[in-house]
Design an enzyme around this catalytic site. Structure first.
Site, PDB file in Angstrom:
ATOM      1  N   CYS A 120       0.846  -1.202   0.000  1.00  0.00           N
ATOM      2  CA  CYS A 120       0.000   0.000   0.000  1.00  0.00           C
ATOM      3  C   CYS A 120       0.877   1.246   0.000  1.00  0.00           C
ATOM      4  CB  CYS A 120      -0.909   0.005   1.226  1.00  0.00           C
ATOM      5  SG  CYS A 120      -1.968   1.474   1.328  1.00  0.00           S
ATOM      6  N   PRO A 121       0.845   2.054  -1.062  1.00  0.00           N
ATOM      7  CA  PRO A 121       1.677   3.268  -1.086  1.00  0.00           C
ATOM      8  C   PRO A 121       1.255   4.297  -0.048  1.00  0.00           C
ATOM      9  CG  PRO A 121       0.175   3.220  -2.965  1.00  0.00           C
ATOM     10  CD  PRO A 121       0.073   1.884  -2.308  1.00  0.00           C
TER      11      PRO A 121
END
Length: 306
Positions: free
Chosen positions: A158-159
């Site tokens: 997840c950025p």
């Protein structure tokens, strides 16, 4: 396939057969990893993480200084202000715990002869090695090209938290999505009350800012709240569903058949959140040790682990 130490050693990317509890037990490597702070040096992820904090700070500014402080109802301002800021602190704390917690990385380069001997494998037994990070892949581990490591029970990268969501930090990611959804819903409700109050009364009296500035700030907050509420609520539901079915997002997308004993519903929840249901489940500070961080600082400061 190649012969090594009396067993077969394969370079493969998926379907590892090594038991999940068989971890790299080199004392020097474990001690080295314990002294490091986990942080992914990815440009996109760091920008997204900073944006997340700025958006939460913006929402807190609009709620506090545009809507609550100018209100004539003292208890309305106090109750909603304390509630919103507490949820914001919990959300950002969960974000930090998700970002700075090792998601379950397999030590790099543990595919050594010494480690093979410690495993005490039977002759001809097949184990699997990741060709990208030269590590023995435990069952359900997958390689992340951004973290450059194999991650146990990797759900996804997840950025927004600049990290993988895996075995050791999934709990904090679930709390992060839950608290962001709650503060987004709270902000939308407060915006609705504020618009109603300003339309019914005088716009110049419902805020310390000018009417055009007040409207612009609240419109942006509504858009932000709606987008974040939709995204995090869906993600929260997806994570809870995956935990209850003991199946990661990668395993679901690849339709991998379970080769492990699945923990369903409450057993899966207890394995992720730890122990019986309690308030500790929703506490992102549970398990946090300040003394450990101070000890690391005395030993020369934290280092990046990847």
């Amino acid at each position: 396939t190649m012969q090594s130490s009396g067993h077969r050693f394969r370079d493969v990317e998926h379907h590892p057969l090594l038991a999940e509890n068989d971890s790299y037990d080199s004392s020097s490597s474990e001690a080295d990893m314990a002294e490091r702070v986990w942080f992914i040096r990815d440009g996109c992820g760091m920008v997204c993480a900073i944006m997340t904090w700025l958006l939460v700070v913006y929402a807190d500014f609009v709620v506090t200084f545009v809507m609550l402080l100018p209100s004539k109802d003292f208890w309305y301002s106090v109750i909603n202000g304390v509630l919103f800021n507490c949820l914001a602190v919990l959300a950002l704390s969960s974000h930090l715990r998700t970002m700075l917690t090792d998601p379950g990385a397999v030590p790099k380069g543990n595919a050594t002869k010494e480690y093979m001997d410690n495993l005490q494998l039977k002759p001809g037994e097949v184990i699997y090695k990741c060709p990208k990070c030269c590590s023995i892949k435990p069952e359900r581990a997958h390689h992340c090209s951004i973290c450059k490591r194999c991650i146990r029970k990797m759900d996804h990268h997840c950025p927004w938290v600049n990290n993988c969501v895996g075995e050791k930090n999934q709990r904090f990611f679930v709390l992060f999505t839950m608290y962001i959804a709650l503060i987004s819903a709270h902000a939308l409700i407060l915006c609705g009350f504020q618009f109603f109050s300003c339309v019914r009364g005088q716009w110049t009296e419902c805020s310390d800012f000018s009417p055009p500035v007040t409207v612009i700030l609240m419109i942006f907050l509504c858009l932000e709240g709606f987008l974040f509420l939709t995204f995090t609520a869906v993600m929260f539901g997806t994570q809870i569903h995956s935990i209850c079915n003991d199946e990661t997002e990668i395993e679901r997308l690849k339709s991998e058949k379970p080769t492990w004993e699945r923990r369903l519903r409450w057993e899966g929840m207890k394995s992720v959140f730890g122990g019986q249901p309690s308030l500790l489940w929703i506490n992102p500070f549970a398990g946090f040790r300040i003394r450990r961080l101070l000890q690391r600082a005395k030993k020369g400061g934290p280092e990046f682990s990847v």
